[in-house]
Structures are given as C-alpha cells and as structure tokens.
Design an enzyme around this catalytic site. Structure first.
Site, PDB file in Angstrom:
ATOM      1  N   ARG A 197      -9.834   6.339   4.274  1.00  0.00           N
ATOM      2  CA  ARG A 197      -9.180   5.215   3.601  1.00  0.00           C
ATOM      3  C   ARG A 197      -9.004   5.511   2.115  1.00  0.00           C
ATOM      4  NH1 ARG A 197     -13.024   0.516   5.118  1.00  0.00           N
ATOM      5  NH2 ARG A 197     -11.516  -0.853   4.107  1.00  0.00           N
ATOM      6  N   ARG A 220       0.817  -1.215   0.000  1.00  0.00           N
ATOM      7  CA  ARG A 220       0.000   0.000   0.000  1.00  0.00           C
ATOM      8  C   ARG A 220       0.849   1.263   0.000  1.00  0.00           C
ATOM      9  NH1 ARG A 220      -4.920  -2.588   2.590  1.00  0.00           N
ATOM     10  NH2 ARG A 220      -6.508  -1.001   2.889  1.00  0.00           N
TER      11      ARG A 220
HETATM   12  P1  AMP Z   1      -8.264  -3.668   4.305  1.00  0.00           P
HETATM   13  O1  AMP Z   1      -9.187  -4.706   4.808  1.00  0.00           O
HETATM   14  O2  AMP Z   1      -7.211  -4.206   3.374  1.00  0.00           O
HETATM   15  O3  AMP Z   1      -8.969  -2.483   3.701  1.00  0.00           O
HETATM   16  O4  AMP Z   1      -7.442  -3.126   5.569  1.00  0.00           O
HETATM   17  C1  AMP Z   1      -8.089  -2.571   6.695  1.00  0.00           C
HETATM   18  C2  AMP Z   1      -7.142  -1.654   7.432  1.00  0.00           C
HETATM   19  O5  AMP Z   1      -5.995  -2.392   7.872  1.00  0.00           O
HETATM   20  C3  AMP Z   1      -6.569  -0.510   6.624  1.00  0.00           C
HETATM   21  O6  AMP Z   1      -7.430   0.612   6.574  1.00  0.00           O
HETATM   22  C4  AMP Z   1      -5.288  -0.203   7.412  1.00  0.00           C
HETATM   23  O7  AMP Z   1      -5.556   0.476   8.620  1.00  0.00           O
HETATM   24  C5  AMP Z   1      -4.823  -1.604   7.756  1.00  0.00           C
HETATM   25  N1  AMP Z   1      -3.979  -2.178   6.683  1.00  0.00           N
HETATM   26  C6  AMP Z   1      -4.254  -3.289   5.929  1.00  0.00           C
HETATM   27  N2  AMP Z   1      -3.279  -3.529   5.061  1.00  0.00           N
HETATM   28  C7  AMP Z   1      -2.358  -2.548   5.220  1.00  0.00           C
HETATM   29  C8  AMP Z   1      -1.126  -2.231   4.593  1.00  0.00           C
HETATM   30  N3  AMP Z   1      -0.628  -2.974   3.589  1.00  0.00           N
HETATM   31  N4  AMP Z   1      -0.451  -1.132   5.041  1.00  0.00           N
HETATM   32  C9  AMP Z   1      -0.920  -0.384   6.050  1.00  0.00           C
HETATM   33  N5  AMP Z   1      -2.082  -0.599   6.667  1.00  0.00           N
HETATM   34  C10 AMP Z   1      -2.812  -1.677   6.272  1.00  0.00           C
END
Ligand code: AMP
Length: 195
Positions: A144, A88
């Site tokens: 996000r 990310r």
């Molecule tokens: P997601 O389900 O992939 O949208 O992830 C949910 C949350 O987890 C994100 O909004 C971040 O707070 C954290 N997160 C997940 N993957 C990452 C990543 N690769 N880098 C940083 N934060 C992450």
C-alpha cells in the site's frame, strides 16, 4: 467547501475526517470505507474487490469514481465534502474535478498529512493487532505504501501548482493535528462555522 485529506495509508486521514464531520458538518467520503461496507454486505462489487484490497493494491479507477459520483448525487445539499482516500491516481483526480464541476462545485483545498514512513509502519502494526484488517498485515501494508508513492504522491505537485496544497504535521498527537487542520481551513476562509 470541498477538501481532500491527503496522505499515505495510516496517516490518520480517517480519524481527522470524522472529527471534521462532527465539528463542521461536512460529509466524509471514504472510498476505503465504502469498499469495506460493500464487502461486508457481500455485494457483487464487494466480492470483486476483496482480493485486490487484501493484497494492498488499488482497485480500478472506474469502480471508485462511480462510488464517489453516486455519493455526490445522494448529497446535493451537503455543506462540503471531505474526500478521504480519494483521489489516489491522476485519472481519479481528473474525474473528481469533472464530477464536481458538473455539479457547480470544485476542490477547494488539499490538506496533506505529512508523516514518517518508519513511524507509519509502527502505527500499522498496532492497528493490525487491534483491528486485524487483512490489508494491515506487514506485506500488504508495504504494498500500500508503494502504491501511494508510485500512484498517489504524483498528485501533490499538481495540487501545489493549483495553489490548493496545504501541509500539516501528521506526526503530532491527534488533537494537535485536528487543530492544525482547523487553522488551515480558517486561514483559507473556509471554516464553515465562522466562514
Ligand atoms: P483505505 O482504507 O483508504 O486505505 O483503502 C483500503 C483499500 O481500498 C486500498 O488499499 C485499496 O485497495 C482500496 N481503495 C480505497 N480507496 C481507493 C481508491 N481511491 N482507489 C483505488 N483503490 C482504493
């Protein structure tokens, strides 16, 4: 064959990753799922990231890179990985390249699910109503999207430059998106089942 599923939150990366797992035998590595699992089991890591996740911000590169490296080591014989929600940031992308290279692997393809932001906001309202994820509330979701546009989208030209970036219409229905991803993988000669 190692694939990055790329796109903003709620683009459908998780849904498509799970379909690729059952259809092609790859292993899904979702840092979001790993972090949510850590929270659910109440680990120190889970407690540390809870507030950051709920606010819609990104957790530190160090944390997610360590989670990914751990999974690469736990699955040395995997036929391929699908990275979902990782990398990310530019440092995460660099770390992934290094982690894979150190294990004799590489990122083979990056599939971008192209979606419309207004439609995403509608999609997330439905998910918030159904699943109640704290970071799906409208304010956190907006954050996000900002994090995606500012920190994650800059990876697109990097992967395009490497000739790895493929685009799929993420606004189509779920089955059509799955079929489009399958065609891209087959065309790239990375179909797994038929090689
Ligand atoms: P997601 O389900 O992939 O949208 O992830 C949910 C949350 O987890 C994100 O909004 C971040 O707070 C954290 N997160 C997940 N993957 C990452 C990543 N690769 N880098 C940083 N934060 C992450």
């Amino acid at each position: 064959m190692n694939l990055i599923l790329f796109g903003p939150p709620a683009a459908g990366k998780g849904t498509q990753a799970k379909r690729l797992v059952s259809g092609r035998g790859y292993i899904q590595l979702s840092t979001g799922d790993m972090l949510r699992a850590a929270r659910q089991s109440g680990t120190e890591l889970g407690q540390k990231v809870a507030a950051i996740m709920d606010s819609g911000s990104l957790v530190s590169d160090e944390i997610v890179i360590a989670l990914i490296e751990e999974q690469l080591d736990l699955n040395p014989d995997a036929p391929g990985f699908i990275f979902d929600g990782f990398p990310r940031t530019v440092p995460q992308a660099r770390a992934l390249d290094e982690a894979l290279a150190g294990r004799g692997k590489q990122v083979d393809a990056v599939i971008r699910l192209k979606v419309d932001e207004a439609a995403l906001i509608a999609r997330i309202e439905g998910r918030f109503a159904e699943e109640g994820r704290a970071d799906d509330n409208p304010e956190a979701f907006k954050k996000r999207l900002v994090a995606y546009n500012e920190q994650t989208a800059p990876l697109l030209p990097i992967y395009a430059e490497q000739g790895k970036l493929k685009e799929v219409d993420g606004m189509a229905d779920v089955d059509t998106v799955t079929a489009s991803i399958g065609s891209v993988l087959d065309a790239a000669g990375q179909g797994g089942g038929n090689g």
